[in-house]
Motif scaffolding. Structure first.
Motif, PDB file in Angstrom:
ATOM      1  N   ARG A 220       0.837  -1.206   0.000  1.00 30.16           N
ATOM      2  CA  ARG A 220       0.000   0.000   0.000  1.00 30.16           C
ATOM      3  C   ARG A 220       0.868   1.251   0.000  1.00 30.16           C
ATOM      4  O   ARG A 220       0.553   2.229  -0.672  1.00 30.16           O
ATOM      5  CB  ARG A 220      -0.913   0.012   1.234  1.00 30.16           C
ATOM      6  CG  ARG A 220      -2.332  -0.413   0.909  1.00 30.16           C
ATOM      7  CD  ARG A 220      -3.153  -0.556   2.169  1.00 30.16           C
ATOM      8  NE  ARG A 220      -3.374   0.704   2.867  1.00 30.16           N
ATOM      9  CZ  ARG A 220      -3.523   0.805   4.199  1.00 30.16           C
ATOM     10  NH1 ARG A 220      -3.418  -0.262   4.959  1.00 30.16           N
ATOM     11  NH2 ARG A 220      -3.763   1.965   4.741  1.00 30.16           N
ATOM     12  N   GLY A 221       1.948   1.187   0.762  1.00 30.79           N
ATOM     13  CA  GLY A 221       2.884   2.321   0.830  1.00 30.79           C
ATOM     14  C   GLY A 221       3.460   2.641  -0.537  1.00 30.79           C
ATOM     15  O   GLY A 221       3.512   3.784  -0.965  1.00 30.79           O
ATOM     16  N   LEU A 222       3.872   1.605  -1.241  1.00 32.19           N
ATOM     17  CA  LEU A 222       4.444   1.805  -2.570  1.00 32.19           C
ATOM     18  C   LEU A 222       3.369   2.325  -3.529  1.00 32.19           C
ATOM     19  O   LEU A 222       3.631   3.169  -4.373  1.00 32.19           O
ATOM     20  CB  LEU A 222       5.073   0.520  -3.105  1.00 32.19           C
ATOM     21  CG  LEU A 222       6.320   0.039  -2.346  1.00 32.19           C
ATOM     22  CD1 LEU A 222       6.771  -1.317  -2.858  1.00 32.19           C
ATOM     23  CD2 LEU A 222       7.477   1.028  -2.460  1.00 32.19           C
ATOM     24  N   ASP A 223       2.150   1.838  -3.355  1.00 28.47           N
ATOM     25  CA  ASP A 223       1.026   2.327  -4.176  1.00 28.47           C
ATOM     26  C   ASP A 223       0.766   3.804  -3.936  1.00 28.47           C
ATOM     27  O   ASP A 223       0.363   4.535  -4.827  1.00 28.47           O
ATOM     28  CB  ASP A 223      -0.271   1.569  -3.822  1.00 28.47           C
ATOM     29  CG  ASP A 223      -0.324   0.228  -4.533  1.00 28.47           C
ATOM     30  OD1 ASP A 223       0.509   0.019  -5.433  1.00 28.47           O
ATOM     31  OD2 ASP A 223      -1.181  -0.593  -4.181  1.00 28.47           O
ATOM     32  N   THR A 224       0.968   4.234  -2.697  1.00 29.37           N
ATOM     33  CA  THR A 224       0.691   5.626  -2.340  1.00 29.37           C
ATOM     34  C   THR A 224       1.781   6.555  -2.854  1.00 29.37           C
ATOM     35  O   THR A 224       1.644   7.765  -2.810  1.00 29.37           O
ATOM     36  CB  THR A 224       0.589   5.753  -0.797  1.00 29.37           C
ATOM     37  OG1 THR A 224      -0.165   4.660  -0.326  1.00 29.37           O
ATOM     38  CG2 THR A 224      -0.114   7.029  -0.398  1.00 29.37           C
ATOM     39  N   GLY A 225       2.894   5.976  -3.293  1.00 29.53           N
ATOM     40  CA  GLY A 225       3.915   6.818  -3.896  1.00 29.53           C
ATOM     41  C   GLY A 225       5.264   6.788  -3.191  1.00 29.53           C
ATOM     42  O   GLY A 225       6.138   7.586  -3.495  1.00 29.53           O
ATOM     43  N   ALA A 226       5.450   5.864  -2.228  1.00 26.67           N
ATOM     44  CA  ALA A 226       6.776   5.735  -1.614  1.00 26.67           C
ATOM     45  C   ALA A 226       7.732   5.153  -2.659  1.00 26.67           C
ATOM     46  O   ALA A 226       7.307   4.407  -3.539  1.00 26.67           O
ATOM     47  CB  ALA A 226       6.705   4.831  -0.392  1.00 26.67           C
ATOM     48  N   ASP A 227       8.999   5.529  -2.596  1.00 26.54           N
ATOM     49  CA  ASP A 227       9.955   5.052  -3.587  1.00 26.54           C
ATOM     50  C   ASP A 227      10.616   3.751  -3.171  1.00 26.54           C
ATOM     51  O   ASP A 227      11.077   2.990  -3.994  1.00 26.54           O
ATOM     52  CB  ASP A 227      11.039   6.123  -3.807  1.00 26.54           C
ATOM     53  CG  ASP A 227      10.436   7.363  -4.419  1.00 26.54           C
ATOM     54  OD1 ASP A 227      10.216   7.362  -5.628  1.00 26.54           O
ATOM     55  OD2 ASP A 227      10.121   8.308  -3.671  1.00 26.54           O
ATOM     56  N   ASP A 228      10.697   3.543  -1.875  1.00 26.61           N
ATOM     57  CA  ASP A 228      11.330   2.330  -1.375  1.00 26.61           C
ATOM     58  C   ASP A 228      10.866   2.141   0.063  1.00 26.61           C
ATOM     59  O   ASP A 228      10.287   3.052   0.658  1.00 26.61           O
ATOM     60  CB  ASP A 228      12.865   2.476  -1.418  1.00 26.61           C
ATOM     61  CG  ASP A 228      13.572   1.119  -1.381  1.00 26.61           C
ATOM     62  OD1 ASP A 228      12.888   0.084  -1.288  1.00 26.61           O
ATOM     63  OD2 ASP A 228      14.812   1.110  -1.431  1.00 26.61           O
ATOM     64  N   TYR A 229      11.079   0.950   0.612  1.00 23.42           N
ATOM     65  CA  TYR A 229      10.770   0.760   2.026  1.00 23.42           C
ATOM     66  C   TYR A 229      11.871  -0.085   2.655  1.00 23.42           C
ATOM     67  O   TYR A 229      12.547  -0.852   1.965  1.00 23.42           O
ATOM     68  CB  TYR A 229       9.403   0.091   2.208  1.00 23.42           C
ATOM     69  CG  TYR A 229       9.340  -1.285   1.612  1.00 23.42           C
ATOM     70  CD1 TYR A 229       9.784  -2.404   2.319  1.00 23.42           C
ATOM     71  CD2 TYR A 229       8.872  -1.473   0.318  1.00 23.42           C
ATOM     72  CE1 TYR A 229       9.762  -3.650   1.750  1.00 23.42           C
ATOM     73  CE2 TYR A 229       8.847  -2.717  -0.257  1.00 23.42           C
ATOM     74  CZ  TYR A 229       9.291  -3.813   0.465  1.00 23.42           C
ATOM     75  OH  TYR A 229       9.282  -5.038  -0.109  1.00 23.42           O
ATOM     76  N   VAL A 230      12.062   0.096   3.944  1.00 20.41           N
ATOM     77  CA  VAL A 230      13.067  -0.664   4.686  1.00 20.41           C
ATOM     78  C   VAL A 230      12.357  -1.236   5.908  1.00 20.41           C
ATOM     79  O   VAL A 230      11.577  -0.546   6.560  1.00 20.41           O
ATOM     80  CB  VAL A 230      14.246   0.243   5.102  1.00 20.41           C
ATOM     81  CG1 VAL A 230      15.215  -0.503   6.012  1.00 20.41           C
ATOM     82  CG2 VAL A 230      14.973   0.770   3.866  1.00 20.41           C
ATOM     83  N   VAL A 231      12.591  -2.527   6.183  1.00 17.74           N
ATOM     84  CA  VAL A 231      11.897  -3.202   7.272  1.00 17.74           C
ATOM     85  C   VAL A 231      12.681  -3.049   8.567  1.00 17.74           C
ATOM     86  O   VAL A 231      13.887  -3.257   8.604  1.00 17.74           O
ATOM     87  CB  VAL A 231      11.689  -4.698   6.939  1.00 17.74           C
ATOM     88  CG1 VAL A 231      10.975  -5.407   8.081  1.00 17.74           C
ATOM     89  CG2 VAL A 231      10.892  -4.842   5.653  1.00 17.74           C
ATOM     90  N   LYS A 232      11.973  -2.665   9.616  1.00 13.96           N
ATOM     91  CA  LYS A 232      12.575  -2.544  10.946  1.00 13.96           C
ATOM     92  C   LYS A 232      12.586  -3.912  11.637  1.00 13.96           C
ATOM     93  O   LYS A 232      11.626  -4.655  11.477  1.00 13.96           O
ATOM     94  CB  LYS A 232      11.720  -1.609  11.815  1.00 13.96           C
ATOM     95  CG  LYS A 232      11.861  -0.151  11.544  1.00 13.96           C
ATOM     96  CD  LYS A 232      10.897   0.559  12.514  1.00 13.96           C
ATOM     97  CE  LYS A 232      11.077   2.050  12.489  1.00 13.96           C
ATOM     98  NZ  LYS A 232      10.155   2.692  13.426  1.00 13.96           N
TER      99      LYS A 232
END
Ligand code: CA
Length: 229
Positions: free
Chosen positions: A93-105
């Motif tokens: 969902r985050g990537l759909d909303t327009g985030a470029d990348d994500y990092v898992v904590k």
């Protein structure tokens, strides 16, 4: 020009660790502790990248992301989301909303820094590097050194910032006003003609003898730095 990172993180110790490590990498860092603060800080500080925690007080990370994307000023700002383990659906969902990348904590700091560098490189090639090369011209931002075809070029601080900025966007034509905003800052009153004076000095320092002039004057529009030279 130091790239500006907005860190949006409500866990104080993590926010401080992020700030420390990003500053060590040469970024300027602003911290926002909740979503509301993040939206204000983004408006005021014009970040070059936003590091955005998913779980935030007041306004959730995904909502911050959505609202930033809806603003003309922040449509293209790189956003890296920090998500907790096992939130696969939220990540998508985050990537759909327009985030470029994500990092898992929890993440290793070195991995996060590498991801940030990669996003920066993809979006603004000149910004993430300590060294830039454009045709024969090279800039070392750490050593504060400029060379053309191996020859050392001595520049004043304003000419250095001017060259640094134009090298981030080779070939692009900038108006005098755009250069004033980027190099002198939009809150400083300087006459547009000042830009011509500093472009003149930059040219004089860069061009010795028969070398071609890498700076192109575009009549009634402004200046560009060309890559072929
Ligand atoms: Ca959090």
């Amino acid at each position: 020009m130091t790239p500006h990172v907005l860190v949006v993180e409500d866990e104080g110790t993590l926010a401080v660790a992020l700030k420390y490590n990003l500053e060590k990498e040469g970024y300027r860092v602003t911290i926002a502790e909740d979503g509301e603060e993040a939206l204000i800080a983004a408006e005021e500080g014009q970040p070059d990248l936003v590091l955005l925690d998913w779980m935030l007080p007041k306004v959730a990370g995904i909502e911050v992301c959505r609202r930033l994307r809806a603003r003309a000023d922040h449509r293209n700002v790189p956003i890296v989301m920090l998500t907790a383990r096992g939130e696969e659906a939220e990540r998508i969902r985050g990537l759909d909303t327009g985030a470029d990348d994500y990092v898992v904590k929890p993440f290793a700091m070195q991995e996060l820094l590498a991801r940030i560098r990669a996003v920066m490189r993809r979006i603004r090639p000149g910004l993430a590097e300590n060294k830039m090369q454009c045709g024969e011209i090279s800039v070392d931002r750490v050593a504060y050194r400029v060379r053309r075809a191996g020859r050392e070029v001595h520049l004043g601080p304003t000419e250095f910032r001017l060259l640094d900025y134009m090298m981030q966007y080779p070939g692009r034509v900038f108006s005098r006003e755009q250069l004033l905003d980027a190099v002198w800052g939009s809150d400083v009153y300087v006459e547009a003609r000042t830009v011509d004076v500093h472009i003149g000095r930059l040219r004089k320092a860069l061009n010795v003898g028969e070398e071609a002039d890498p700076i192109r004057t575009v009549r009634s529009a402004g200046y560009a730095l060309d890559t072929e030279n």
